[in-house]
Design a protein around this motif. Structure first.
Motif, PDB file in Angstrom:
ATOM      1  N   ASN A  84       0.743  -1.305   0.081  1.00 15.63           N
ATOM      2  CA  ASN A  84       0.049   0.039  -0.053  1.00 15.63           C
ATOM      3  C   ASN A  84       0.846   1.138   0.006  1.00 15.63           C
ATOM      4  OD1 ASN A  84       1.140  -0.383   2.680  1.00 15.63           O
ATOM      5  ND2 ASN A  84      -0.756  -0.148   3.529  1.00 15.63           N
ATOM      6  N   GLY A  85       2.115   1.106  -0.123  1.00 14.99           N
ATOM      7  CA  GLY A  85       3.182   2.262  -0.488  1.00 14.99           C
ATOM      8  C   GLY A  85       4.058   2.437   0.786  1.00 14.99           C
ATOM      9  N   LEU A  86       3.596   1.494   1.863  1.00 18.98           N
ATOM     10  CA  LEU A  86       4.451   1.605   3.166  1.00 18.98           C
ATOM     11  C   LEU A  86       5.463   0.596   3.081  1.00 18.98           C
ATOM     12  CD1 LEU A  86       1.600   2.241   5.945  1.00 18.98           C
ATOM     13  CD2 LEU A  86       3.623   3.732   5.262  1.00 18.98           C
ATOM     14  N   ARG A  87       6.773   0.735   3.469  1.00 20.88           N
ATOM     15  CA  ARG A  87       7.774  -0.207   3.644  1.00 20.88           C
ATOM     16  C   ARG A  87       8.307   0.071   4.839  1.00 20.88           C
ATOM     17  NH1 ARG A  87      11.870   1.042   0.529  1.00 20.88           N
ATOM     18  NH2 ARG A  87      10.981   3.120  -0.612  1.00 20.88           N
ATOM     19  N   ALA A  88       8.994  -1.052   5.512  1.00 23.63           N
ATOM     20  CA  ALA A  88       9.776  -1.082   6.760  1.00 23.63           C
ATOM     21  C   ALA A  88      10.997  -1.880   6.320  1.00 23.63           C
ATOM     22  CB  ALA A  88       9.024  -1.399   7.934  1.00 23.63           C
ATOM     23  N   GLU A  89      12.236  -1.486   7.056  1.00 21.42           N
ATOM     24  CA  GLU A  89      13.386  -2.043   6.626  1.00 21.42           C
ATOM     25  C   GLU A  89      14.442  -1.863   8.032  1.00 21.42           C
ATOM     26  OE1 GLU A  89      14.944  -0.144   2.976  1.00 21.42           O
ATOM     27  OE2 GLU A  89      16.164   1.032   4.301  1.00 21.42           O
ATOM     28  N   ILE A  90      15.467  -2.828   7.855  1.00 16.59           N
ATOM     29  CA  ILE A  90      16.462  -2.513   8.699  1.00 16.59           C
ATOM     30  C   ILE A  90      17.997  -2.317   7.623  1.00 16.59           C
ATOM     31  CG2 ILE A  90      18.324  -3.837  10.278  1.00 16.59           C
ATOM     32  CD1 ILE A  90      15.598  -3.097  11.331  1.00 16.59           C
ATOM     33  N   GLU A  91      18.712  -1.301   8.323  1.00 15.26           N
ATOM     34  CA  GLU A  91      19.691  -0.790   7.261  1.00 15.26           C
ATOM     35  C   GLU A  91      21.159  -0.718   7.946  1.00 15.26           C
ATOM     36  OE1 GLU A  91      21.547   3.543   6.929  1.00 15.26           O
ATOM     37  OE2 GLU A  91      19.606   3.339   6.440  1.00 15.26           O
ATOM     38  N   GLY A  92      22.221  -1.211   7.327  1.00 15.73           N
ATOM     39  CA  GLY A  92      23.494  -1.092   7.730  1.00 15.73           C
ATOM     40  C   GLY A  92      24.449  -0.170   6.983  1.00 15.73           C
ATOM     41  N   ASN A  93      25.050   0.909   7.591  1.00 21.49           N
ATOM     42  CA  ASN A  93      25.548   1.773   6.672  1.00 21.49           C
ATOM     43  C   ASN A  93      27.054   2.008   7.325  1.00 21.49           C
ATOM     44  OD1 ASN A  93      25.610   3.933   9.048  1.00 21.49           O
ATOM     45  ND2 ASN A  93      23.405   3.669   8.868  1.00 21.49           N
ATOM     46  N   TYR A  94      27.942   2.889   6.414  1.00 20.82           N
ATOM     47  CA  TYR A  94      29.240   3.057   6.621  1.00 20.82           C
ATOM     48  C   TYR A  94      29.580   4.177   5.991  1.00 20.82           C
ATOM     49  CZ  TYR A  94      34.448   2.986   6.831  1.00 20.82           C
ATOM     50  OH  TYR A  94      35.670   3.110   6.943  1.00 20.82           O
ATOM     51  N   ARG A  95      30.123   5.314   6.672  1.00 29.15           N
ATOM     52  CA  ARG A  95      30.429   6.707   6.163  1.00 29.15           C
ATOM     53  C   ARG A  95      32.125   6.917   6.526  1.00 29.15           C
ATOM     54  NH1 ARG A  95      25.162   6.822   7.113  1.00 29.15           N
ATOM     55  NH2 ARG A  95      23.925   8.332   5.522  1.00 29.15           N
ATOM     56  N   GLN A  96      32.625   7.663   5.651  1.00 29.24           N
ATOM     57  CA  GLN A  96      34.134   7.815   5.945  1.00 29.24           C
ATOM     58  C   GLN A  96      34.685   9.116   5.168  1.00 29.24           C
ATOM     59  OE1 GLN A  96      37.409   4.842   5.675  1.00 29.24           O
ATOM     60  NE2 GLN A  96      38.516   6.217   4.485  1.00 29.24           N
ATOM     61  N   ASN A  97      35.109  10.021   6.152  1.00 33.07           N
ATOM     62  CA  ASN A  97      35.564  11.503   5.507  1.00 33.07           C
ATOM     63  C   ASN A  97      36.916  11.706   6.091  1.00 33.07           C
ATOM     64  OD1 ASN A  97      32.603  11.668   5.695  1.00 33.07           O
ATOM     65  ND2 ASN A  97      33.195  13.284   4.333  1.00 33.07           N
ATOM     66  N   ASP A  98      37.903  12.317   5.249  1.00 36.64           N
ATOM     67  CA  ASP A  98      39.211  12.747   5.667  1.00 36.64           C
ATOM     68  C   ASP A  98      39.318  14.088   6.161  1.00 36.64           C
ATOM     69  OD1 ASP A  98      40.169  10.045   5.030  1.00 36.64           O
ATOM     70  OD2 ASP A  98      41.016  10.623   3.150  1.00 36.64           O
ATOM     71  N   VAL A  99      40.261  14.262   7.153  1.00 36.12           N
ATOM     72  CA  VAL A  99      40.233  15.566   7.600  1.00 36.12           C
ATOM     73  C   VAL A  99      40.751  16.538   6.607  1.00 36.12           C
ATOM     74  CG1 VAL A  99      41.390  17.176   9.261  1.00 36.12           C
ATOM     75  CG2 VAL A  99      40.315  14.933   9.999  1.00 36.12           C
ATOM     76  N   ASP A 100      40.378  17.532   6.463  1.00 38.93           N
ATOM     77  CA  ASP A 100      40.712  18.800   5.407  1.00 38.93           C
ATOM     78  C   ASP A 100      41.628  19.745   6.085  1.00 38.93           C
ATOM     79  OD1 ASP A 100      41.326  20.371   3.172  1.00 38.93           O
ATOM     80  OD2 ASP A 100      39.384  21.322   3.571  1.00 38.93           O
ATOM     81  N   LYS A 101      40.914  20.393   7.303  1.00 41.47           N
ATOM     82  CA  LYS A 101      41.729  21.645   7.788  1.00 41.47           C
ATOM     83  C   LYS A 101      41.143  21.270   9.273  1.00 41.47           C
ATOM     84  CE  LYS A 101      41.126  24.848   4.244  1.00 41.47           C
ATOM     85  NZ  LYS A 101      40.683  26.067   3.519  1.00 41.47           N
ATOM     86  N   VAL A 102      42.083  21.957  10.189  1.00 37.21           N
ATOM     87  CA  VAL A 102      41.777  22.062  11.617  1.00 37.21           C
ATOM     88  C   VAL A 102      42.084  23.851  11.948  1.00 37.21           C
ATOM     89  CG1 VAL A 102      42.397  21.883  13.908  1.00 37.21           C
ATOM     90  CG2 VAL A 102      42.366  19.868  12.366  1.00 37.21           C
ATOM     91  N   ARG A 103      40.806  24.336  12.303  1.00 36.76           N
ATOM     92  CA  ARG A 103      41.032  25.903  12.422  1.00 36.76           C
ATOM     93  C   ARG A 103      40.696  26.157  13.767  1.00 36.76           C
ATOM     94  NH1 ARG A 103      39.739  27.628   6.860  1.00 36.76           N
ATOM     95  NH2 ARG A 103      39.428  29.751   7.624  1.00 36.76           N
ATOM     96  N   ASN A 104      40.819  27.468  14.038  1.00 41.86           N
ATOM     97  CA  ASN A 104      40.678  28.284  15.547  1.00 41.86           C
ATOM     98  C   ASN A 104      41.574  27.945  16.438  1.00 41.86           C
ATOM     99  OD1 ASN A 104      38.382  29.259  14.130  1.00 41.86           O
ATOM    100  ND2 ASN A 104      37.068  28.085  15.464  1.00 41.86           N
ATOM    101  N   ILE A 105      42.925  27.384  16.134  1.00 43.79           N
ATOM    102  CA  ILE A 105      43.915  27.211  17.376  1.00 43.79           C
ATOM    103  C   ILE A 105      45.166  28.076  16.975  1.00 43.79           C
ATOM    104  CG2 ILE A 105      43.319  24.752  17.480  1.00 43.79           C
ATOM    105  CD1 ILE A 105      45.521  23.789  16.113  1.00 43.79           C
ATOM    106  N   GLY A 106      45.046  28.903  15.985  1.00 42.17           N
ATOM    107  CA  GLY A 106      45.865  29.759  15.694  1.00 42.17           C
ATOM    108  C   GLY A 106      47.189  29.437  15.599  1.00 42.17           C
ATOM    109  N   ALA A 107      47.571  28.363  14.821  1.00 42.15           N
ATOM    110  CA  ALA A 107      48.887  27.854  14.644  1.00 42.15           C
ATOM    111  C   ALA A 107      49.300  28.187  13.060  1.00 42.15           C
ATOM    112  CB  ALA A 107      48.919  26.266  14.985  1.00 42.15           C
ATOM    113  N   ALA A 108      50.418  28.596  12.809  1.00 40.26           N
ATOM    114  CA  ALA A 108      51.062  29.052  11.612  1.00 40.26           C
ATOM    115  C   ALA A 108      51.619  27.516  11.017  1.00 40.26           C
ATOM    116  CB  ALA A 108      51.839  29.993  11.534  1.00 40.26           C
ATOM    117  N   GLY A 109      51.325  27.212   9.863  1.00 37.70           N
ATOM    118  CA  GLY A 109      52.144  26.013   9.130  1.00 37.70           C
ATOM    119  C   GLY A 109      51.404  24.846   9.724  1.00 37.70           C
ATOM    120  N   LEU A 110      50.123  24.877  10.074  1.00 34.94           N
ATOM    121  CA  LEU A 110      49.177  23.962  10.569  1.00 34.94           C
ATOM    122  C   LEU A 110      49.155  22.462   9.481  1.00 34.94           C
ATOM    123  CD1 LEU A 110      47.879  23.214  13.108  1.00 34.94           C
ATOM    124  CD2 LEU A 110      45.922  23.929  12.241  1.00 34.94           C
ATOM    125  N   ASN A 111      49.462  21.334   9.917  1.00 34.36           N
ATOM    126  CA  ASN A 111      49.294  20.303   9.177  1.00 34.36           C
ATOM    127  C   ASN A 111      48.257  19.238   9.751  1.00 34.36           C
ATOM    128  OD1 ASN A 111      49.723  18.150   7.093  1.00 34.36           O
ATOM    129  ND2 ASN A 111      51.537  17.295   8.431  1.00 34.36           N
TER     130      ASN A 111
END
Length: 377
Positions: A84-111
């Protein structure tokens, strides 16, 4: 070359191929796409003490904020459609993101270094829209849907932080959090590819989790000089493409064209068959042509009575199918009147699922049983 047979076959096959059927029974699904993880806090650096200053730590006293590169997401699910249009499910997921920048600690030459990973399980509920029921002209091969879910997400900070001259700030925290998500998508059934039940999907998901503290360590001069933490958010925006396969989706049957009217004979009844889509009582263009042919025959021949009988297949309850067959018969009778047949000459009956053209088991969707018979006597 005679193109008429080819055009007739196309006219019969395409509507069946494109017809969107609600998901019924067990299905599996999967998707893959891009994930944008919104920036979050790494930890409260605290005041710049003399000890930190002597160690060369360049923190300005604010909260370190981590920004991430565009990452990826993958998921798989198993569910059940209620027809009737309704569905129910169980989902497994995975996400991954690499760090680009770290800000607000006032460091020059930050890596900046590290990555954020999250994985977990969600319980989701979906609703597939059929805009035709609302009179909205959306093609039947497009199935918009929305959904929502709750669950648990495990989140890992893998050496998330930054190197600076004389030290490092980092987090290797891991925890499990309550999660929630909202989903909007579009499905395109691939029945035309010869696989009933297979649907291509494209969707957007927002996944968020409850905030928790992220433990952070500060190193300077080779020593841990501070341990701190901050409430860290986890908000994900994901765009995915995927496939869904429903195991019990019926193969759309190509309804045979209604039989041609027999030759004009005195005192011989002529029958016209009008077919309907599943759970529908509206007339297709082909159905209107058949009704018009019957009306024309009724006007030109010596017809004393016109019988209109509605029928349904056995995919619903007998009570529902009785009402559905009545609606179908009334629609055909109204179309006859629109084509010039007096309403007083028409008798209307509804037989529900009691007189199938093709006998089937209970619950089977049989296209040839979804019909109205027009008998000219």
């Amino acid at each position: 070359m005679n193109l008429r047979p080819l055009l007739l076959a196309s006219a019969l096959l395409l509507p069946a191929a494109a017809q969107a059927q609600p998901v019924t029974g067990l299905y599996i699904a999967g998707g893959f796409g891009a994930n944008w993880l919104q920036p979050n806090r790494l930890g409260n650096a605290g005041p710049l003490t003399e000890e930190l200053r002597a160690a060369g730590f360049p923190v300005n006293g604010g909260n370190a904020k981590v920004q991430y590169e565009l990452g990826f997401v993958g998921l798989a699910s198993i569910g059940y459609g209620f027809g009737n249009g309704l569905r129910a499910e169980i989902e497994g997921n995975y996400r991954q993101n690499d760090v680009d920048k770290v800000r607000n600690i006032g460091a020059a030459g930050l890596n900046a270094t590290g990555r954020s990973r999250s994985y977990g399980a969600m319980a989701n509920v979906f609703y597939d829209f059929d805009f035709a029921t609302f009179g909205i002209p959306v093609p039947s091969y497009i199935q918009p849907y929305i959904g929502a879910g709750v669950g648990a997400i495990w989140r890992d900070f893998e050496d998330v932080g930054a190197n600076f001259t004389g030290g490092r700030i980092r987090s290797t925290d891991s925890d499990v959090r309550f999660a929630y998500q909202a989903i909007a998508g579009i499905g395109v059934p691939l029945t035309f590819a010869g696989v009933p039940g297979l649907t291509l999907t494209a969707e957007y998901r927002f996944l968020g989790t409850a905030e928790r503290g992220a433990d952070t360590e500060t190193f300077a001069g080779g020593f841990t000089v501070r341990r701190s933490g901050a409430r860290s958010s986890n908000y994900n925006n994901s765009v995915l493409v995927g496939l869904r396969y429903a195991f019990n989706q019926p193969r759309p049957a190509v309804a045979a064209p209604p039989p041609a009217a027999p030759a004009v004979q005195q005192n011989v009844a002529r029958t016209y068959l009008v077919f309907f889509d599943w759970d529908r009582a509206d007339l297709s263009d082909r159905a209107r042509q058949i009704v018009a042919e019957a009306a024309n025959a009724a006007r030109t021949a010596q017809v004393t009575r016109i019988e209109v009988a509605g029928h349904a297949d056995r995919s619903g309850t007998p009570q529902y199918n009785q009402r559905l067959s009545q609606r179908r018969a009334e629609v055909v009778a109204s179309e006859l009147v629109r084509n010039g047949v007096p309403r007083g000459a028409i008798s209307v009956q509804a037989f529900g699922e009691s007189q199938p053209l093709v006998p089937t088991a209970d619950g089977v969707r049989e296209p040839q049983n979804r019909r109205v018979e027009i008998v000219l006597r």
